[in-house]
Write a protein that holds these residues in place. Sequence first.
Motif, PDB file in Angstrom:
ATOM      1  N   LEU A  17       0.838  -1.202   0.000  1.00 27.75           N
ATOM      2  CA  LEU A  17       0.000   0.000   0.000  1.00 27.75           C
ATOM      3  C   LEU A  17       0.873   1.253   0.000  1.00 27.75           C
ATOM      4  O   LEU A  17       0.571   2.236  -0.697  1.00 27.75           O
ATOM      5  CB  LEU A  17      -0.935   0.003   1.217  1.00 27.75           C
ATOM      6  CG  LEU A  17      -1.937  -1.151   1.310  1.00 27.75           C
ATOM      7  CD1 LEU A  17      -2.837  -0.973   2.526  1.00 27.75           C
ATOM      8  CD2 LEU A  17      -2.775  -1.257   0.046  1.00 27.75           C
ATOM      9  N   TRP A  18       1.946   1.222   0.779  1.00 31.03           N
ATOM     10  CA  TRP A  18       2.881   2.349   0.802  1.00 31.03           C
ATOM     11  C   TRP A  18       3.679   2.419  -0.497  1.00 31.03           C
ATOM     12  O   TRP A  18       4.227   3.470  -0.849  1.00 31.03           O
ATOM     13  CB  TRP A  18       3.833   2.229   1.995  1.00 31.03           C
ATOM     14  CG  TRP A  18       3.253   2.693   3.289  1.00 31.03           C
ATOM     15  CD1 TRP A  18       2.369   2.023   4.077  1.00 31.03           C
ATOM     16  CD2 TRP A  18       3.505   3.930   3.946  1.00 31.03           C
ATOM     17  NE1 TRP A  18       2.063   2.763   5.189  1.00 31.03           N
ATOM     18  CE2 TRP A  18       2.749   3.936   5.147  1.00 31.03           C
ATOM     19  CE3 TRP A  18       4.318   5.030   3.663  1.00 31.03           C
ATOM     20  CZ2 TRP A  18       2.766   5.012   6.040  1.00 31.03           C
ATOM     21  CZ3 TRP A  18       4.341   6.103   4.560  1.00 31.03           C
ATOM     22  CH2 TRP A  18       3.568   6.091   5.723  1.00 31.03           C
ATOM     23  N   VAL A  20       2.629   2.489  -3.426  1.00 35.43           N
ATOM     24  CA  VAL A  20       2.016   3.465  -4.334  1.00 35.43           C
ATOM     25  C   VAL A  20       2.643   4.834  -4.088  1.00 35.43           C
ATOM     26  O   VAL A  20       2.907   5.597  -5.020  1.00 35.43           O
ATOM     27  CB  VAL A  20       0.488   3.524  -4.121  1.00 35.43           C
ATOM     28  CG1 VAL A  20      -0.148   4.576  -5.029  1.00 35.43           C
ATOM     29  CG2 VAL A  20      -0.131   2.154  -4.396  1.00 35.43           C
ATOM     30  N   MET A  21       2.900   5.158  -2.823  1.00 36.17           N
ATOM     31  CA  MET A  21       3.604   6.395  -2.472  1.00 36.17           C
ATOM     32  C   MET A  21       5.023   6.383  -3.011  1.00 36.17           C
ATOM     33  O   MET A  21       5.530   7.380  -3.544  1.00 36.17           O
ATOM     34  CB  MET A  21       3.605   6.569  -0.946  1.00 36.17           C
ATOM     35  CG  MET A  21       4.335   7.810  -0.439  1.00 36.17           C
ATOM     36  SD  MET A  21       6.123   7.598  -0.194  1.00 36.17           S
ATOM     37  CE  MET A  21       6.174   6.377   1.102  1.00 36.17           C
ATOM     38  N   PHE A  43       0.735  12.953   1.539  1.00 31.85           N
ATOM     39  CA  PHE A  43       0.327  11.631   2.018  1.00 31.85           C
ATOM     40  C   PHE A  43      -0.761  11.779   3.075  1.00 31.85           C
ATOM     41  O   PHE A  43      -1.796  11.098   3.032  1.00 31.85           O
ATOM     42  CB  PHE A  43       1.530  10.882   2.602  1.00 31.85           C
ATOM     43  CG  PHE A  43       1.243   9.451   2.977  1.00 31.85           C
ATOM     44  CD1 PHE A  43       1.411   8.435   2.051  1.00 31.85           C
ATOM     45  CD2 PHE A  43       0.813   9.118   4.253  1.00 31.85           C
ATOM     46  CE1 PHE A  43       1.152   7.106   2.387  1.00 31.85           C
ATOM     47  CE2 PHE A  43       0.536   7.806   4.603  1.00 31.85           C
ATOM     48  CZ  PHE A  43       0.717   6.801   3.670  1.00 31.85           C
ATOM     49  N   GLY A 147      -3.997  -4.928  -2.815  1.00 32.98           N
ATOM     50  CA  GLY A 147      -2.899  -3.958  -2.888  1.00 32.98           C
ATOM     51  C   GLY A 147      -1.966  -4.258  -4.042  1.00 32.98           C
ATOM     52  O   GLY A 147      -1.522  -3.355  -4.754  1.00 32.98           O
ATOM     53  N   ALA A 151      -1.185  -1.909  -7.275  1.00 34.36           N
ATOM     54  CA  ALA A 151       0.191  -1.526  -7.595  1.00 34.36           C
ATOM     55  C   ALA A 151       0.549  -1.909  -9.026  1.00 34.36           C
ATOM     56  O   ALA A 151       1.173  -1.122  -9.758  1.00 34.36           O
ATOM     57  CB  ALA A 151       1.158  -2.178  -6.608  1.00 34.36           C
ATOM     58  N   LEU A 201      -0.259  10.306  -6.679  1.00 32.31           N
ATOM     59  CA  LEU A 201      -0.026   8.914  -6.273  1.00 32.31           C
ATOM     60  C   LEU A 201       0.260   8.823  -4.779  1.00 32.31           C
ATOM     61  O   LEU A 201      -0.194   7.888  -4.107  1.00 32.31           O
ATOM     62  CB  LEU A 201       1.153   8.336  -7.069  1.00 32.31           C
ATOM     63  CG  LEU A 201       0.899   8.093  -8.559  1.00 32.31           C
ATOM     64  CD1 LEU A 201       2.179   7.636  -9.248  1.00 32.31           C
ATOM     65  CD2 LEU A 201      -0.201   7.061  -8.767  1.00 32.31           C
ATOM     66  N   SER A 205      -1.963   6.753  -2.066  1.00 31.50           N
ATOM     67  CA  SER A 205      -1.399   5.800  -1.111  1.00 31.50           C
ATOM     68  C   SER A 205      -1.857   6.124   0.309  1.00 31.50           C
ATOM     69  O   SER A 205      -2.226   5.225   1.075  1.00 31.50           O
ATOM     70  CB  SER A 205       0.136   5.844  -1.181  1.00 31.50           C
ATOM     71  OG  SER A 205       0.708   4.973  -0.232  1.00 31.50           O
ATOM     72  N   LEU A 208      -5.357   4.904   0.707  1.00 37.98           N
ATOM     73  CA  LEU A 208      -5.399   3.441   0.847  1.00 37.98           C
ATOM     74  C   LEU A 208      -4.996   3.016   2.258  1.00 37.98           C
ATOM     75  O   LEU A 208      -5.631   2.152   2.869  1.00 37.98           O
ATOM     76  CB  LEU A 208      -4.466   2.798  -0.184  1.00 37.98           C
ATOM     77  CG  LEU A 208      -4.933   2.817  -1.645  1.00 37.98           C
ATOM     78  CD1 LEU A 208      -3.792   2.417  -2.567  1.00 37.98           C
ATOM     79  CD2 LEU A 208      -6.127   1.895  -1.844  1.00 37.98           C
ATOM     80  N   VAL A 209      -3.935   3.631   2.772  1.00 37.81           N
ATOM     81  CA  VAL A 209      -3.459   3.304   4.118  1.00 37.81           C
ATOM     82  C   VAL A 209      -4.513   3.684   5.159  1.00 37.81           C
ATOM     83  O   VAL A 209      -4.756   2.943   6.119  1.00 37.81           O
ATOM     84  CB  VAL A 209      -2.118   4.011   4.406  1.00 37.81           C
ATOM     85  CG1 VAL A 209      -1.725   3.864   5.875  1.00 37.81           C
ATOM     86  CG2 VAL A 209      -1.022   3.449   3.513  1.00 37.81           C
ATOM     87  N   VAL A 253       8.327  -1.175  -5.784  1.00 38.90           N
ATOM     88  CA  VAL A 253       7.299  -1.887  -5.011  1.00 38.90           C
ATOM     89  C   VAL A 253       7.944  -2.954  -4.139  1.00 38.90           C
ATOM     90  O   VAL A 253       7.606  -3.103  -2.957  1.00 38.90           O
ATOM     91  CB  VAL A 253       6.258  -2.521  -5.958  1.00 38.90           C
ATOM     92  CG1 VAL A 253       5.251  -3.353  -5.160  1.00 38.90           C
ATOM     93  CG2 VAL A 253       5.536  -1.443  -6.755  1.00 38.90           C
TER      94      VAL A 253
END
Length: 318
Positions: A17-18, A20-21, A43, A147, A151, A201, A205, A208-209, A253
């Motif tokens: 999930l992170w 994506v960041m 974020f 996730g 990604a 992006l 992320s 999503l988190v 990723v």
Amino acid sequence: MSGMLGTFEGAIAQGILWAVMVLGVYITYKILDIADLTVDGSFSLGGCTCAALLFQGVNPILALFIGFLAGLAAGAVTGILHTLFEIPAILAGILTQISLWPINYKIMDKANQSISQDKNRNEIKNIFMRFQEFTGLELREATLVLGLIIAIVIILILYWFFGTELGSSIRATGNNPDMIRALGVNIKITKLLTLMLSNGLVALSGALVAQNQKYGDINMGTGAIVIGLAAIVIGEVLLGWIKNFGGKLFSAVVGASVYFLIRAIVLELDMGTNWMKLISAVIIAVAMAVPVISKKIKTRRMYAESVEEDMVKEETEC
């Protein structure tokens, strides 16, 4: 043992999930050679925006999209400060990051917001819970699979985009801005678009988190840029032999997943999360120092061999 495996599985899911960041950080850091400090704020912006919307009963997927749009706006602010007003990129990012803190607070009207229930006290089923119901998997497994799907889709979209004329112009801007400017491309526009896409992006992320941990917090993005850089470095160390652009995105990723796996191990050893800041700094410093040291050693070795060859040649001539 099964509990530890479950912990590691959860860490990998969180890392994806992170990731994506990390992909957003990769775009600015590797393509434009800018360490954009807006990341910490954008974020949190994505997470807070998503949390506030879910609390109001908005659809989780729509909340993700709006969080992404909020990140685009944050990136646009940094881009305008940098390109239009010619403020250095790092300082522009810091200014935007600082400005986002009170905005994130205002979005939720509090420092943090639980999103397990909406304002009417109805249970909020985030996208991971819905995917769990659809697949029949455990929540941790559903988070990992969904996730990973997200990604991969983002990597495919980025790979396609940076293969277009506009995407190629952005990549060329980072490689040789003078040349691409001579070809008639407005590098201010390419930099602005890159910063917007990157922070979009990053905010996605964060959203999503927030859905995964079921709350949004104004401080949830603290240290995000360090995590992003560390993940990129780890990915390059592990998969540095991959030269394809899509492969490099995938390595980011992988790096994020490994980073959170390392963090899980640190927690299992009861070292505390604070040690991760030191470990992250060491990882980045070592990974960046090794190529430089290696290059210096190689240069000295080549110089020594050259001197030795000249000496042998002189002795032969004599």
